[in-house]
Design an enzyme around this catalytic site. Structure first.
Site, mmCIF file in Angstrom:
data_model
loop_
_atom_site.group_PDB
_atom_site.id
_atom_site.type_symbol
_atom_site.label_atom_id
_atom_site.label_comp_id
_atom_site.label_asym_id
_atom_site.label_seq_id
_atom_site.Cartn_x
_atom_site.Cartn_y
_atom_site.Cartn_z
ATOM 1 C CG ASN A 84 -4.413 11.380 -5.542
ATOM 2 O OD1 ASN A 84 -3.826 11.525 -5.804
ATOM 3 N ND2 ASN A 84 -4.922 10.357 -4.532
ATOM 4 C CG HIS B 63 -8.193 11.975 -8.522
ATOM 5 N ND1 HIS B 63 -8.155 10.949 -7.177
ATOM 6 C CD2 HIS B 63 -8.003 10.824 -9.405
ATOM 7 C CE1 HIS B 63 -8.974 9.916 -7.296
ATOM 8 N NE2 HIS B 63 -9.051 10.046 -8.478
ATOM 9 C CD GLU C 261 -4.435 3.568 -0.982
ATOM 10 O OE1 GLU C 261 -5.392 2.662 -0.954
ATOM 11 O OE2 GLU C 261 -3.660 3.731 0.164
ATOM 12 C CG ASP D 52 -5.736 8.609 -11.820
ATOM 13 O OD1 ASP D 52 -6.116 8.056 -10.795
ATOM 14 O OD2 ASP D 52 -6.779 9.073 -12.640
ATOM 15 C CG ASP E 108 -2.315 1.169 1.694
ATOM 16 O OD1 ASP E 108 -3.153 0.900 0.828
ATOM 17 O OD2 ASP E 108 -1.401 2.216 1.778
HETATM 18 N N1 LIG Z 1 -5.426 9.915 -7.627
HETATM 19 C C1 LIG Z 1 -6.411 9.085 -6.794
HETATM 20 N N2 LIG Z 1 -5.743 8.105 -5.960
HETATM 21 C C2 LIG Z 1 -6.556 7.104 -6.009
HETATM 22 C C3 LIG Z 1 -7.156 6.052 -6.693
HETATM 23 N N3 LIG Z 1 -7.407 4.486 -5.509
HETATM 24 C C4 LIG Z 1 -7.798 5.891 -4.417
HETATM 25 N N4 LIG Z 1 -7.441 6.787 -5.051
HETATM 26 C C5 LIG Z 1 -6.894 7.636 -3.442
HETATM 27 O O1 LIG Z 1 -6.066 6.261 -2.246
HETATM 28 C C6 LIG Z 1 -6.132 7.252 -0.590
HETATM 29 C C7 LIG Z 1 -5.795 6.586 -0.075
HETATM 30 O O2 LIG Z 1 -6.403 7.307 1.105
HETATM 31 P P1 LIG Z 1 -6.304 6.351 2.911
HETATM 32 O O3 LIG Z 1 -6.800 5.311 2.341
HETATM 33 O O4 LIG Z 1 -6.842 7.778 3.781
HETATM 34 O O5 LIG Z 1 -4.270 6.501 2.631
HETATM 35 P P2 LIG Z 1 -3.121 6.989 2.808
HETATM 36 O O6 LIG Z 1 -3.499 8.406 2.768
HETATM 37 O O7 LIG Z 1 -2.744 5.936 1.484
HETATM 38 O O8 LIG Z 1 -2.719 6.606 3.482
HETATM 39 P P3 LIG Z 1 -2.509 5.178 4.801
HETATM 40 O O9 LIG Z 1 -2.667 4.376 3.584
HETATM 41 O O10 LIG Z 1 -2.766 5.475 6.219
HETATM 42 O O11 LIG Z 1 -1.076 5.512 4.713
HETATM 43 C C8 LIG Z 1 -7.747 8.395 -0.950
HETATM 44 O O12 LIG Z 1 -7.500 9.742 -1.240
HETATM 45 C C9 LIG Z 1 -7.818 7.855 -2.763
HETATM 46 O O13 LIG Z 1 -8.502 9.090 -3.139
HETATM 47 C C10 LIG Z 1 -6.860 6.614 -7.924
HETATM 48 O O14 LIG Z 1 -6.830 5.079 -8.297
HETATM 49 N N5 LIG Z 1 -6.195 7.402 -8.834
#
Ligand SMILES: Nc1nc2c(ncn2[C@@H]2O[C@H](COP(=O)(O)OP(=O)(O)OP(=O)(O)O)[C@@H](O)[C@H]2O)c(=O)[nH]1
Length: 331
Positions: A206, A211, A241, A215, A198
């Site tokens: 983001n 965003h 992610e 990507d 992860d």
């Molecule tokens: N740009 C983009 N962002 C994504 C996608 N899928 C998920 N995300 C973003 O990934 C982020 C995941 O956030 P969190 O689950 O809070 O996790 P994190 O900020 O990585 O924090 P930790 O995992 O705790 O380290 C969110 O802001 C989602 O919008 C995608 O396909 N594209």
């Protein structure tokens, strides 16, 4: 049909015609039987075409019943093109019509056992060539549609199995692959490993860069992942992610080393987003996939160790081994 005509010729005491038709019939059935038992279609197709062409040449030679035998030669173009394909089929038709022309026109029909008028022979050839042309067009468009359908179904299959953004295997495809590997493991009593990975604080990426930039990073990261694993390893986009790796023929030690290598290399990479660039880190949970643990359990374990890696401060690899080591050192 050939068998019925053979029987009919037999009833009318035309033994030569009857035996030719029945022999051709045996060849057709033989070809069909060979195809069904061996699934090889090239040999029976050639056999059927030779038998059919010989029968047609014999019908031209003898005239068949009331000189109507040549009317059957129109069977040749569609059958030859269907069985032989466009180029081989066309070649067969060319050989056939050349022999038929030779048979009918050589020395004013000296090779024939019957007589045809010149205008009948010419019209027979013209109409045969017309049917050949139409059959070719039909077969060509049939092939074209078939290829289109094949391409479309391959495209849909790819779309159903791959993530649209990164091109990696999607969750469903990964589950299929894990199940195949699990079946292999159960037979060989070997082990494989799963890495659940992860991106740390991806929300911040983001928020800071947008965003779209997120990507781009996900896409670049996927390419790096693909370049870092062995050919037999599978990388999938498990969720937003989150990425799941399947490492066949790996034990906990080698999988941990692979995960550590991925983590270190990714942490060093500058991901380019337009004019700026950024670095990211990964947290990775490692688990073993073995016959004495279910697939759901193995994925659950990897998830649990990923959670531990996050809890312990992120940018690290966590497994049952590293957790045990930590416990020992703190005790
Ligand atoms: N740009 C983009 N962002 C994504 C996608 N899928 C998920 N995300 C973003 O990934 C982020 C995941 O956030 P969190 O689950 O809070 O996790 P994190 O900020 O990585 O924090 P930790 O995992 O705790 O380290 C969110 O802001 C989602 O919008 C995608 O396909 N594209």
């Amino acid at each position: 049909m050939t068998a019925i005509m053979g029987g009919n010729a037999l009833i009318h005491d035309n033994y030569l015609l009857a035996s030719s038709l029945l022999l051709a019939c045996i060849c057709f059935y033989g070809g069909h039987f060979y195809l069904k038992t061996t699934q090889h279609h090239k040999e029976p197709a050639t056999g059927v075409l030779i038998a059919l062409s010989s029968l047609m040449l014999y019908l031209i030679y003898s005239g068949g019943v009331d000189n109507t035998g040549p009317l059957w030669i129109y069977i040749i173009p569609p059958v030859a093109l269907f069985l032989g394909g466009l180029s081989v089929g066309l070649f067969n038709i060319f050989v056939f019509i050349s022999l038929a022309i030779l048979l009918m026109f050589y020395d004013n029909g000296a090779l024939l056992a019957t007589e045809y008028s010149v205008s009948f022979k010419l019209r027979l050839i013209y109409s045969f060539l017309t049917v050949t042309f139409l059959s070719y067009c039909y077969e060509y468009s049939r092939k074209l549609s078939l290829n289109n359908i094949k391409e479309l179904s391959e495209k849909f299959e790819k779309m159903a199995k791959h993530d649209a953004l990164t091109g990696l295997s999607n969750r469903r495809d990964m589950m299929d692959k894990i199940q195949i590997e699990y079946a292999r493991i159960s037979r060989s009593h070997n082990t494989a490993c799963l890495l659940l990975c992860d991106i740390d604080h991806f929300k911040q990426v983001n928020d800071n860069y947008g965003h779209e930039a997120g990507d781009i990073i996900l896409t670049q990261l996927s390419t790096h992942f693909k370049n870092m694993v062995r050919q037999q390893d599978v990388v999938s986009r498990w969720g937003g992610e989150e990425f799941l790796f399947l490492l066949p023929d790996a034990n906990l030690n080698s999988a941990e080393a692979a995960a550590e290598n991925i983590r270190e290399k990714i942490a060093d990479i500058q991901f380019k987003i337009g004019k700026s660039s950024t670095k990211i880190t990964l947290s990775i949970g490692v688990s073993t996939l073995s016959e004495n643990r279910s697939i759901t359990d193995s994925i659950g374990k990897a998830d649990k160790f990923l959670y531990k890696a996050k809890q312990n401060g992120r940018n690290q690899v966590c497994s049952s081994k590293s957790v045990a080591l930590n416990k020992n050192t703190t005790n």
